[in-house]
Design an enzyme around this catalytic site. Structure first.
Site, PDB file in Angstrom:
ATOM      1  N   SER A   1      19.436   7.955  -2.287  1.00  0.00           N
ATOM      2  CA  SER A   1      18.172   8.262  -1.612  1.00  0.00           C
ATOM      3  C   SER A   1      17.934   9.771  -1.728  1.00  0.00           C
ATOM      4  CB  SER A   1      18.211   7.811  -0.162  1.00  0.00           C
ATOM      5  OG  SER A   1      19.401   8.245   0.417  1.00  0.00           O
TER       6      SER A   1
ATOM      7  N   GLU B   1       6.348  15.793  -8.562  1.00  0.00           N
ATOM      8  CA  GLU B   1       5.416  14.661  -8.659  1.00  0.00           C
ATOM      9  C   GLU B   1       5.217  14.048  -7.277  1.00  0.00           C
ATOM     10  OE1 GLU B   1       7.327  10.967 -10.506  1.00  0.00           O
ATOM     11  OE2 GLU B   1       8.716  12.555 -11.060  1.00  0.00           O
TER      12      GLU B   1
ATOM     13  N   LYS C   1       5.246  11.417  -4.245  1.00  0.00           N
ATOM     14  CA  LYS C   1       6.204  10.360  -3.907  1.00  0.00           C
ATOM     15  C   LYS C   1       5.410   9.114  -3.525  1.00  0.00           C
ATOM     16  CE  LYS C   1      10.346   9.516  -1.195  1.00  0.00           C
ATOM     17  NZ  LYS C   1       9.986   8.192  -0.732  1.00  0.00           N
TER      18      LYS C   1
ATOM     19  N   ASP D   1       4.458   5.457  -2.214  1.00  0.00           N
ATOM     20  CA  ASP D   1       4.967   4.696  -1.076  1.00  0.00           C
ATOM     21  C   ASP D   1       5.140   3.231  -1.495  1.00  0.00           C
ATOM     22  OD1 ASP D   1       5.910   4.423   1.411  1.00  0.00           O
ATOM     23  OD2 ASP D   1       4.002   4.692   2.449  1.00  0.00           O
TER      24      ASP D   1
ATOM     25  N   ARG E   1      16.963  -1.545  -4.871  1.00  0.00           N
ATOM     26  CA  ARG E   1      17.969  -0.546  -4.533  1.00  0.00           C
ATOM     27  C   ARG E   1      19.110  -1.158  -3.704  1.00  0.00           C
ATOM     28  NH1 ARG E   1      17.425   5.145  -3.081  1.00  0.00           N
ATOM     29  NH2 ARG E   1      15.192   4.914  -2.820  1.00  0.00           N
TER      30      ARG E   1
ATOM     31  N   GLU F   1       9.233   3.319  -9.042  1.00  0.00           N
ATOM     32  CA  GLU F   1       8.691   2.733  -7.818  1.00  0.00           C
ATOM     33  C   GLU F   1       7.729   1.599  -8.178  1.00  0.00           C
ATOM     34  OE1 GLU F   1       9.956   4.608  -5.366  1.00  0.00           O
ATOM     35  OE2 GLU F   1       8.821   4.124  -3.561  1.00  0.00           O
TER      36      GLU F   1
ATOM     37  N   TYR G   1      10.394   7.262 -12.507  1.00  0.00           N
ATOM     38  CA  TYR G   1      10.641   8.640 -12.080  1.00  0.00           C
ATOM     39  C   TYR G   1      11.995   9.211 -12.494  1.00  0.00           C
ATOM     40  CZ  TYR G   1      12.719   6.451  -7.844  1.00  0.00           C
ATOM     41  OH  TYR G   1      13.439   5.706  -6.983  1.00  0.00           O
TER      42      TYR G   1
ATOM     43  N   LYS H   1      12.378  18.309  -8.072  1.00  0.00           N
ATOM     44  CA  LYS H   1      13.720  18.193  -8.655  1.00  0.00           C
ATOM     45  C   LYS H   1      13.987  19.435  -9.493  1.00  0.00           C
ATOM     46  CE  LYS H   1      13.379  13.219  -8.971  1.00  0.00           C
ATOM     47  NZ  LYS H   1      13.163  12.024  -9.773  1.00  0.00           N
TER      48      LYS H   1
ATOM     49  N   LYS I   1       8.002  15.606   2.805  1.00  0.00           N
ATOM     50  CA  LYS I   1       7.194  14.502   3.325  1.00  0.00           C
ATOM     51  C   LYS I   1       5.900  15.008   3.971  1.00  0.00           C
ATOM     52  CE  LYS I   1       8.823  10.626   3.380  1.00  0.00           C
ATOM     53  NZ  LYS I   1       9.925  10.019   4.057  1.00  0.00           N
TER      54      LYS I   1
ATOM     55  N   CYS J   1     -22.059  -6.861  29.629  1.00  0.00           N
ATOM     56  CA  CYS J   1     -21.994  -5.635  28.829  1.00  0.00           C
ATOM     57  C   CYS J   1     -21.523  -4.460  29.697  1.00  0.00           C
ATOM     58  CB  CYS J   1     -23.374  -5.342  28.246  1.00  0.00           C
ATOM     59  SG  CYS J   1     -23.474  -3.720  27.466  1.00  0.00           S
TER      60      CYS J   1
ATOM     61  N   CYS K   1     -24.822  -2.038  30.057  1.00  0.00           N
ATOM     62  CA  CYS K   1     -26.088  -2.398  30.725  1.00  0.00           C
ATOM     63  C   CYS K   1     -25.956  -3.640  31.603  1.00  0.00           C
ATOM     64  CB  CYS K   1     -27.188  -2.605  29.694  1.00  0.00           C
ATOM     65  SG  CYS K   1     -26.962  -4.109  28.729  1.00  0.00           S
TER      66      CYS K   1
ATOM     67  N   CYS L   1     -23.885  -8.006  23.112  1.00  0.00           N
ATOM     68  CA  CYS L   1     -24.621  -7.775  24.354  1.00  0.00           C
ATOM     69  C   CYS L   1     -26.039  -8.270  24.115  1.00  0.00           C
ATOM     70  CB  CYS L   1     -24.624  -6.283  24.648  1.00  0.00           C
ATOM     71  SG  CYS L   1     -25.980  -5.760  25.685  1.00  0.00           S
TER      72      CYS L   1
ATOM     73  N   CYS M   1     -30.349  -2.034  26.738  1.00  0.00           N
ATOM     74  CA  CYS M   1     -28.993  -1.492  26.711  1.00  0.00           C
ATOM     75  C   CYS M   1     -29.001  -0.065  26.147  1.00  0.00           C
ATOM     76  CB  CYS M   1     -28.099  -2.390  25.864  1.00  0.00           C
ATOM     77  SG  CYS M   1     -26.409  -1.782  25.801  1.00  0.00           S
TER      78      CYS M   1
HETATM   79  O1  I6G Z   1      13.038   7.489  -3.936  1.00  0.00           O
HETATM   80  C1  I6G Z   1      12.648   8.310  -4.897  1.00  0.00           C
HETATM   81  C2  I6G Z   1      11.312   8.500  -5.127  1.00  0.00           C
HETATM   82  C3  I6G Z   1      10.889   9.354  -6.120  1.00  0.00           C
HETATM   83  C4  I6G Z   1      13.606   8.971  -5.689  1.00  0.00           C
HETATM   84  C5  I6G Z   1      13.170   9.849  -6.707  1.00  0.00           C
HETATM   85  C6  I6G Z   1      11.786  10.024  -6.905  1.00  0.00           C
HETATM   86  O2  I6G Z   1      11.434  10.845  -7.882  1.00  0.00           O
HETATM   87  C7  I6G Z   1      10.080  11.110  -8.042  1.00  0.00           C
HETATM   88  N1  I6G Z   1      14.088  10.478  -7.462  1.00  0.00           N
HETATM   89  C8  I6G Z   1      15.370  10.290  -7.240  1.00  0.00           C
HETATM   90  C9  I6G Z   1      16.345  11.021  -8.062  1.00  0.00           C
HETATM   91  C10 I6G Z   1      15.819   9.444  -6.223  1.00  0.00           C
HETATM   92  N2  I6G Z   1      14.917   8.776  -5.468  1.00  0.00           N
HETATM   93  C11 I6G Z   1      17.237   9.237  -5.959  1.00  0.00           C
END
Ligand code: I6G
Length: 674
Positions: A83, A115, A117, A119, A138, A175, A227, A292, A316, A410, A413, A428, A434
Site C-alpha cells: 500500500s 499522477e 490517484k 478511486d 490485492r 487500478e 500505474y 514516486k 490525499k 405544508c 403555508c 403542497c 404558499c
Molecule cells: O494504490 C496505488 C495507487 C496508485 C499504488 C500506486 C499508485 O501509483 C499511481 N503505486 C504503488 C507503487 C502502490 N500503490 C504500491
C-alpha cells in the site's frame, strides 16, 4: 476459402480489432466508428464459429466466459502488493522529500513522477508471452483472489500485448475503476430494476468485479489504468518510473494521461494544486495524487518500510465522504410545491467545506436507505453536486431512532400535502398561497436563463416576499426606487441598478418567457420547441393536449402540465400583468416546413413495445414529421401496437386502419432511436 486463408483472415481481423482497441482505450484517438468496430467483431465471430479450430483465448471475441464461478481461487503474489503512505498537507510532503534526500545523501532536488490517484481497486495483471494469463486482487498484499475471468471482460485490458518487444513475462499493477457517467447510468438501471444502488463509484467497481457471473461484470462500465510494473522478464526496462509507464503504454495498456515528471518538490505542490482544481471536472473520481521517485535506482536504494515503499506517497485530498449525526429532517418546498426532505446535520467538513445540510432526495430514498433521525450517517459531497446522505451506519443505531415522516400540512403555508398517484414526490397544494412556492417561482423567473434580472438574487427575493413588497412575479415591475432603497443594505445606487435591470429584462424572447413562467417540466429545450411550433404566446395558451403532444419534447404528462398551468385564472392574471408592464419579444418566423418523410400522416401508439416507451416511439414519429394522436379515427394513418394493445386495435380493425407491429414500426422509421 481455404483453411489457410481463413486462418490468415482471422489473424488480420484480430490485429485490426486490437489496433482499434489501443487507439480507443490507450491513445484516446479512435479512428473508426463504433458501428465499423462492431462489424469487424461480428465478422471475426462468424469466421470463428465456422472454423472453431482457429479459436484462441486471446481473441477479442473471447472476453466473456460462459461459466459462473463457485468462488474465487486464492493466488500468491510473487511480488507483494504494497500500500502507499499518505500525506495530507505540504508540511508532510516536505518531510517526505527531506527524508528521501537524507536517505539518498542528495544535495540537489529529487525528481518525481506524478499522477492522480484513481478511486478504484488495485489489480495485478500477469502477461506471459504477451497473453493475459492471470488477474488478481490485492487481497492482503501477499495473496489475493483470482479474478481473471472478470478482468477479461474489461475492454481496456488487452488480452494480448502489442509490438515486437513483448517481454516473456510482465506483471503490471493498476487500478480498476468506474467512470462517473457509467456509475450514474448503472445506478439508474439498478434503481429501475429494484436492485441495489451503489453508494459511490468505488463500491460499484468493487461489487462489479467480485461477481461470480462474468456476464454481470461484462455489463458494468469498468475500466483500467496501469500505474506500475511489478515484474518483467526477457526484456530490459528503462531506468525511470515515467519511461517505464511509457513502455507499458507502448505495449497497449492504458496509463494515466495526466502522468508527468517533476523536477522538484515545489513542482509537486503546483501539480497537486492543478489536479485538485481539475478534480470536479474529471470523468472519474480521484482521491489524491501519487508521487514516486522517478529514478528506479533511487527507488531501490530507498527500499521499503513494513508494507509501503519509502519512495512513494499518496497526497490525499480532503475526504469526500465523512460521518456525522443526523440531527433532524426538515422539508423544503420547491417552486412546483414538491416537498424535499433535507437532513440537518451536526456540522462536518466534507471535501474542504463545512456542511450542515444535505439532501435526502425523496421519501422513497429514505425508506430504501432506512435512514432514521439520530443515526450516524455518511455524507458525501463530490464535485459541484449538492451534499447528500448516502447511508446510515447501522452499528451505531439506537433503539427508538425513528424514520422521518412526511408532514400532512405544508411547513410553510399549512396547506394540505398530497402525493400524486404514481409519483414519488409529495406536493403542497397551496399554489400561490404558499410563500415558499412564490419565492421559488420568482427566483426562477429572475434567473439567468429565464428573464435574466441582474441583481435580483435569491436572498433579495426572500426579503421582498417576507416584507410583502411582492407577492408574485406580477409585482416585480411595479417596485419603486423608494421601496427598494428602504431595504437593509440597499443603497440608492443599487436600487436604481435593479430597476434598470428589471427594465432591461422586459426586452426578451418568447422561449425565455415561456421558460420563465416555470411550468412544471417545461425546461429550456421544451420552451424553445413550444415557441418554434406555436410562434406566439396566445396559441400556446389556448392549445389542447392533443395539439401539444405534436411538439417535439412534449409527451402527455408535459402537455397536461401546460394545459393545467394556463387553466389557472391566477396564472393568466400574472401573465397579463407582466405583459402590460411592457414585456415584449421579437416575432418568430415559422421555420420553412421541411419535407419530412412522414409529413401529413397521423399515428396512434398503443400497448407495450419491447424496445421503446410509447413516448420514445412518439418522438421518433414526430421527428419524421408525423402527428401522434391518442385516439383512433378514420383519419388515422396507422396504429402502432405493442403487447396488450387493448381497444384501440379493435377500433382500427373496425375502421379498416392499418395496424403495425414493432418490427413494421422499425421498418417505417428506419432504426431504433437511441
Ligand atoms: O494504490 C496505488 C495507487 C496508485 C499504488 C500506486 C499508485 O501509483 C499511481 N503505486 C504503488 C507503487 C502502490 N500503490 C504500491
Amino acid at each position: 476459402m481455404s483453411n489457410e486463408k481463413i486462418q490468415h483472415e482471422i489473424e488480420q481481423l484480430r490485429n485490426e480489432i486490437n489496433h482499434h482497441n489501443t487507439l480507443y482505450y490507450v491513445l484516446d484517438e479512435p479512428q473508426v466508428t463504433d458501428q465499423y468496430y462492431d462489424q469487424l467483431l461480428r465478422k471475426l465471430q462468424a469466421l470463428e464459429t465456422r472454423s472453431p479450430e482457429f479459436l484462441t483465448a486471446d481473441s477479442p471475441t473471447q472476453r466473456v466466459g460462459a461459466e459462473i464461478a463457485e468462488q474465487f481461487e486464492s493466488v500468491q503474489h510473487e511480488v507483494p502488493m504494497l500500500s502507499l503512505d499518505n500525506a495530507f498537507d505540504e508540511s508532510e510532503m516536505l518531510a517526505f522529500n527531506k527524508r528521501l534526500k537524507e536517505l539518498l545523501s542528495m544535495e540537489t532536488a529529487l525528481q518525481y513522477s506524478a499522477e492522480p490517484k484513481l478511486d478504484g481497486l488495485a489489480v495485478s495483471l500477469l502477461y506471459e508471452h504477451g497473453k493475459l494469463v492471470r488477474a488478481a486482487t490485492r487481497g492482503d498484499g501477499r495473496s489475493g483472489e483470482n479474478i481473471t475471468t472478470n478482468v477479461r471482460t474489461i475492454k481496456s485490458v488487452p488480452l494480448k500485448l502489442n509490438g515486437t518487444k513483448v517481454p516473456q513475462l510482465l506483471e503490471v499493477r493498476g487500478e480498476v475503476y468506474m467512470p462517473l457517467e457509467g456509475f450514474r447510468k448503472l445506478n439508474e438501471r439498478q434503481a429501475k430494476n429494484d436492485n441495489k444502488v451503489f453508494a459511490n463509484p468505488r463500491n460499484a467497481a468493487a461489487g462489479s468485479l467480485r461477481q461470480l457471473d462474468p456476464k454481470i461484470t461484462a455489463s458494468r462500465p469498468l475500466t483500467f489504468c496501469s500505474y506500475a510494473i511489478a515484474q518483467c522478464q526477457g526484456e530490459s526496462l528503462p531506468d525511470s518510473q515515467y519511461a517505464q509507464m511509457q513502455l507499458v503504454k507502448s505495449l497497449g495498456l492504458p496509463i494515466s494521461p495526466y502522468i508527468q515528471q517533476l523536477d522538484s518538490i515545489q513542482a509537486c505542490f503546483e501539480y497537486y494544486q492543478d489536479i485538485a482544481a481539475k478534480r470536479g471536472s474529471l470523468a472519474f473520481e480521484i482521491d489524491g495524487v501519487v508521487f514516486k521517485l522517478n529514478d528506479i535506482n533511487q527507488q531501490q536504494q530507498a527500499g521499503f518500510v513494513s508494507r509501503a515503499p519509502r519512495w512513494a506517497i499518496a497526497w490525499k485530498f480532503p475526504a469526500q465522504e465523512v460521518m456525522t449525526t443526523l440531527l433532524d429532517v426538515e422539508f423544503q418546498v420547491g417552486r412546483t410545491g414538491a416537498l424535499t426532505p433535507v437532513a440537518r446535520l451536526d456540522p462536518v467538513e466534507v471535501g474542504g467545506v463545512v456542511v450542515s445540510n444535505a439532501t435526502l432526495h425523496n421519501m422513497d430514498e429514505i425508506k430504501r436507505k432506512d435512514i432514521r433521525i439520530g443515526d450516524t450517517v455518511i455524507v458525501r459531497r463530490a464535485g459541484d453536486v449538492i451534499p447528500e446522505v448516502v447511508a446510515a451506519v447501522l452499528k451505531d443505531r439506537k433503539a427508538g431512532f425513528k424514520q422521518p415522516e412526511m408532514p400532512k400540512k405544508c411547513p410553510v403555508c399549512d396547506s394540505e400535502v398530497v402525493q400524486l398517484e404514481g409519483q414519488a414526490a409529495y406536493r403542497c397544494t397551496g399554489g400561490l398561497v404558499c410563500a415558499a412556492q412564490r419565492k421559488e417561482a420568482i427566483k426562477h423567473f429572475a434567473s439567468r436563463k429565464a428573464m435574466d434580472i441582474d441583481g435580483l438574487g435569491d436572498k433579495l427575493v426572500e426579503q421582498l416576499v417576507d416584507l410583502k413588497m411582492i407577492d408574485t412575479i406580477a409585482d416585480l415591475y411595479s417596485l419603486t426606487l423608494e421601496q427598494l432603497s428602504s431595504l437593509d443594505r440597499m443603497a440608492e445606487k443599487s436600487a436604481q441598478n435593479l430597476l434598470d435591470a428589471l427594465d432591461r429584462s422586459k426586452s426578451t424572447t418568447l422561449p425565455r418567457f415561456i421558460y420563465a413562467l416555470g411550468i412544471r417540466e417545461v425546461g429550456e429545450a421544451t420552451a424553445l420547441a413550444l415557441a418554434n411550433y406555436f410562434t406566439d404566446l396566445a396559441s400556446v395558451e389556448k392549445s389542447d393536449e392533443e395539439t401539444l403532444i405534436q411538439v417535439a419534447d412534449v409527451g402527455p404528462v408535459v402537455a397536461a402540465n401546460i394545459v393545467h398551468f394556463f387553466d389557472q385564472a391566477e396564472n393568466q392574471q400574472v401573465i397579463d400583468t407582466v405583459l402590460a408592464a411592457g414585456i415584449h419579444w421579437p416575432p418568430i418566423e415559422k421555420p420553412d416546413d421541411i419535407d419530412l418523410p412522414l409529413k401529413g400522416t397521423t399515428y396512434v401508439i398503443t400497448g407495450t413495445l419491447q424496445n421503446y416507451s410509447r413516448q420514445q416511439a412518439a418522438e421518433i414519429l414526430k421527428k419524421l414529421g408525423a402527428k401522434v394522436s391518442s385516439s383512433v379515427s378514420s383519419k388515422t394513418t396507422a396504429v402502432v401496437a405493442g403487447d396488450k394493445p387493448g381497444s384501440k386495435v379493435d377500433k382500427a380493425d373496425k375502421l379498416g386502419v392499418t395496424v403495425l407491429d414493432e418490427k413494421a414500426f422499425e421498418d417505417l422509421t428506419g432504426k431504433k432511436d437511441d
